[in-house]
Design an enzyme around this catalytic site. Sequence first.
Site, mmCIF file in Angstrom:
data_model
loop_
_atom_site.group_PDB
_atom_site.id
_atom_site.type_symbol
_atom_site.label_atom_id
_atom_site.label_comp_id
_atom_site.label_asym_id
_atom_site.label_seq_id
_atom_site.Cartn_x
_atom_site.Cartn_y
_atom_site.Cartn_z
ATOM 1 N N SER A 251 0.847 -1.198 0.000
ATOM 2 C CA SER A 251 0.000 0.000 0.000
ATOM 3 C C SER A 251 0.883 1.248 0.000
ATOM 4 C CB SER A 251 -0.892 0.007 1.245
ATOM 5 O OG SER A 251 -1.428 1.308 1.403
ATOM 6 N N MET B 183 -11.832 4.946 -1.391
ATOM 7 C CA MET B 183 -12.554 5.183 -0.136
ATOM 8 C C MET B 183 -13.157 6.577 -0.245
ATOM 9 S SD MET B 183 -9.728 3.519 2.409
ATOM 10 C CE MET B 183 -8.449 3.635 1.171
ATOM 11 N N HIS C 104 -7.953 1.510 -4.626
ATOM 12 C CA HIS C 104 -8.983 1.280 -3.599
ATOM 13 C C HIS C 104 -9.637 2.626 -3.304
ATOM 14 C CE1 HIS C 104 -9.617 0.180 0.969
ATOM 15 N NE2 HIS C 104 -10.765 0.346 0.332
HETATM 16 C C1 DX5 Z 1 -6.632 1.688 5.087
HETATM 17 C C2 DX5 Z 1 -6.054 1.384 3.724
HETATM 18 C C3 DX5 Z 1 -4.935 0.409 3.748
HETATM 19 C C4 DX5 Z 1 -3.778 0.807 4.585
HETATM 20 C C5 DX5 Z 1 -3.052 -0.429 4.988
HETATM 21 O O1 DX5 Z 1 -7.741 2.475 4.939
HETATM 22 O O2 DX5 Z 1 -7.030 0.873 2.864
HETATM 23 O O3 DX5 Z 1 -4.520 0.068 2.434
HETATM 24 O O4 DX5 Z 1 -2.914 1.682 3.948
HETATM 25 O O5 DX5 Z 1 -2.005 -0.031 5.773
HETATM 26 P P1 DX5 Z 1 -1.405 -0.887 6.936
HETATM 27 O O6 DX5 Z 1 -0.761 -2.078 6.297
HETATM 28 O O7 DX5 Z 1 -0.453 0.038 7.556
HETATM 29 O O8 DX5 Z 1 -2.539 -1.286 7.842
HETATM 30 ZN ZN ZN Z 2 -6.507 -0.041 0.833
#
Ligand code: DX5
Ligand code: ZN
Length: 230
Positions: A21, A81, A79
């Site tokens: 990510s 959001m 992704h």
């Molecule tokens: C959270 C994101 C994730 C996040 C994961 O809303 O969708 O992709 O960046 O990060 P870690 O691995 O730090 O939980």
């Molecule tokens: Zn994500």
Amino acid sequence: MNGQGKNPWASFSGRAVIAPSLLACDFMRVGQQCRDVIDAGAEVLHVDIMDGHFVPNLSMGPGFCKSARAFTSHPLDVHLMVTDPAYYIERFAEAGADSITFHIEAAPKPGLLIERLRSLGLGVGITLRPGTAAETIFDYLPHVDMVLVMTVEPGYGGQSFMPDQLPKIQAIRSRLLTHQRLEVDGGITSRTAPLCRQAGADTYVSGTDLFAAPNIREAVAQLRACVASG
Ligand code: DX5
Ligand code: ZN
């Protein structure tokens, strides 16, 4: 433009996929850090888009995606959001996304959104918050390439994995065909990824665990070792 119009998910059949990510990158050194994860064998780059409304945080936009697209031909797994995914999908497609995942909570007409993503030639992902029941997405499962099960509340990196999402992973996996991917995102580490794998995940988003590691390449290798098929 590299990658446009490609659905990446079909090409990984049967293999575990690691999707770092980029939210967790040091934004002053994104290129080098992308190079590190790619050289270490990560298959996909996960791009978290937050609008400050669907989730409280802001992250990056299509411009970031466009730069990432110019930097690498690796698939970009976007992704969304955001409160209004329908408004954004064309611009992320133009910016070089290969797959777009939308939240069921933000999609009043998921079927139409899926059709639009398909017509753009993109991989189609659907996702749900930890508090949303698995049943909410069952009707759409036959029409997507990938289901993303959030294992933290979306909005921030660096949160703790929620083990109470493991039964949801199992319930969804049991309704997917083998070629459909099941991705997990949030608190994924060498400790939590095997639990997800056991429950039926095959695609692992990981941010903090990889990018905050003293050696990013070793961290990818370590994650790979604990989710490799076999
Ligand atoms: C959270 C994101 C994730 C996040 C994961 O809303 O969708 O992709 O960046 O990060 P870690 O691995 O730090 O939980
Ligand atoms: Zn994500």
